[in-house]
Structure formats: structure tokens, C-alpha cells
Write a protein that holds these residues in place. Structure first.
Motif, PDB file in Angstrom:
ATOM      1  N   ASN A   1       1.120   3.876   6.248  1.00  5.92           N
ATOM      2  CA  ASN A   1       1.208   5.155   5.569  1.00  5.92           C
ATOM      3  C   ASN A   1       2.100   4.998   4.328  1.00  5.92           C
ATOM      4  O   ASN A   1       3.049   4.224   4.359  1.00  5.92           O
TER       5      ASN A   1
ATOM      6  N   GLN B   1      11.278   3.200   2.561  1.00 13.44           N
ATOM      7  CA  GLN B   1      10.680   2.851   3.856  1.00 13.44           C
ATOM      8  C   GLN B   1       9.340   2.142   3.656  1.00 13.44           C
ATOM      9  O   GLN B   1       9.030   1.178   4.350  1.00 13.44           O
TER      10      GLN B   1
ATOM     11  N   ARG C   1       4.437   6.622   3.368  1.00 12.87           N
ATOM     12  CA  ARG C   1       5.832   6.963   3.692  1.00 12.87           C
ATOM     13  C   ARG C   1       6.496   5.881   4.548  1.00 12.87           C
ATOM     14  O   ARG C   1       7.626   6.037   4.977  1.00 12.87           O
TER      15      ARG C   1
ATOM     16  N   GLN D   1       3.709  18.956   4.245  1.00 14.76           N
ATOM     17  CA  GLN D   1       4.614  17.822   4.288  1.00 14.76           C
ATOM     18  C   GLN D   1       5.671  17.934   3.192  1.00 14.76           C
ATOM     19  O   GLN D   1       5.427  18.501   2.130  1.00 14.76           O
TER      20      GLN D   1
ATOM     21  N   TYR E   1       7.413  13.766  -1.558  1.00 11.53           N
ATOM     22  CA  TYR E   1       7.615  12.321  -1.477  1.00 11.53           C
ATOM     23  C   TYR E   1       8.900  11.973  -2.213  1.00 11.53           C
ATOM     24  O   TYR E   1       9.068  12.308  -3.383  1.00 11.53           O
TER      25      TYR E   1
ATOM     26  N   ASP F   1      11.322   7.849   1.359  1.00  8.21           N
ATOM     27  CA  ASP F   1       9.946   7.463   1.699  1.00  8.21           C
ATOM     28  C   ASP F   1       9.546   6.193   0.955  1.00  8.21           C
ATOM     29  O   ASP F   1       8.950   5.278   1.531  1.00  8.21           O
ATOM     30  N   LYS F   2       9.885   6.146  -0.320  1.00  6.70           N
ATOM     31  CA  LYS F   2       9.574   4.980  -1.157  1.00  6.70           C
ATOM     32  C   LYS F   2      10.228   3.717  -0.597  1.00  6.70           C
ATOM     33  O   LYS F   2       9.593   2.663  -0.489  1.00  6.70           O
TER      34      LYS F   2
END
Length: 148
Positions: A91, A135, A93, A125, A128, A132-133
């Protein structure tokens, strides 16, 4: 090994991470979308434009992906299909979809669809962000390191 990207809704920061990683590791990267996706000049990075229509890009990725390929997607049904082909699904994320968690993710997705259809507003959601970047970049690096 090829990295396939469900590129229609893929965040720009994820594409940028993928472009750098593909060049650094000389790994084939193919972005699939039903619109033109700009890519940097490269021998390993390609963009594939498919016709518009429901799940056309997803179906193309499922047809093309092979065992061991990496598929970048937030689309849970697509992730499930490529996992069935023994490809890896990640994903944007940074969540790695696996045979152990994909059925649960499908059930949650279906439940949320049912709730939305009955009028319940879920809020969607979160935006972003940097976490997230990071991970995503970490999971991608782990996967690429295993491939060497």
C-alpha cells in the motif's frame, strides 16, 4: 522482478520514491493508468496507458504480474488478486498486504462500503503525510534489499 504501480490514484511522493529506487537498483518499474502518466527518462521506468473503464488498469496488472513481482496499490481487491498469484502487494502508506491479512482487509472494505451505501458518513482516510511516505519508503527498501 518488476514493480507494478496502480498509478491512477498513487500519490506523487510515492511515485518519486519509486523512480529513485528503480534507478538505484535497476529494477523495472511500470506505472499503469487509464491516463497519461509522466515518467523521467529511463531504461527501467515505463508508463502504460490502458483504455478507460472500471478496473481496466487493475485487470492489466493482474494479467501481467508474476510471482515475486511487487504491486503498489491501495486497491484491496487488486491486492488480493495479485497475492493469489504469489506477487507482493504494498500500500502507498507502507502497509504490506499478505495472505494473513488480506481477507480481513477485504471484509473491512466491504463492511465500510455497506455502511456508506446506507448513508453513514465515515470521513474517509487521513491526508497522505510524511509518516506515510517514510513507512512506504522503509517497506520498499526492505523488499528491494531481499531481492538482491
Amino acid at each position: 522482478m518488476t514493480i507494478w504501480v496502480d498509478a491512477d490514484a498513487c500519490p506523487v511522493p510515492v511515485k518519486e520514491i519509486l523512480f529513485k529506487a528503480a534507478e538505484r537498483t535497476k529494477t523495472e518499474l511500470i506505472l499503469v493508468a487509464n491516463q497519461y502518466i509522466a515518467t523521467p527518462p529511463s531504461l527501467v521506468i515505463k508508463s502504460m496507458q490502458v483504455s478507460s473503464g472500471f478496473d481496466v488498469a487493475d485487470n492489466y496488472i493482474v494479467e501481467q504480474a508474476k510471482e515475486g513481482d511487487l504491486v503498489i496499490t491501495a486497491d484491496i481487491p487488486l491486492a488480493s488478486e495479485v497475492i493469489d498469484k504469489k506477487a507482493i502487494a504494498l500500500n502507498p502508506r507502507g502497509e504490506l498486504y499478505t495472505t494473513a491479512n488480506i481477507k480481513q482487509r477485504l471484509n473491512i472494505r466491504d463492511f465500510m462500503d455497506t455502511m456508506r451505501a446506507s448513508g453513514v458518513q465515515s470521513g474517509g482516510q487521513a491526508k497522505y503525510g510524511d509518516k506515510d511516505k517514510q513507512q512506504f519508503a522503509n517497506q520498499l527498501d526492505k523488499y528491494l534489499a531481499k531481492q538482491r
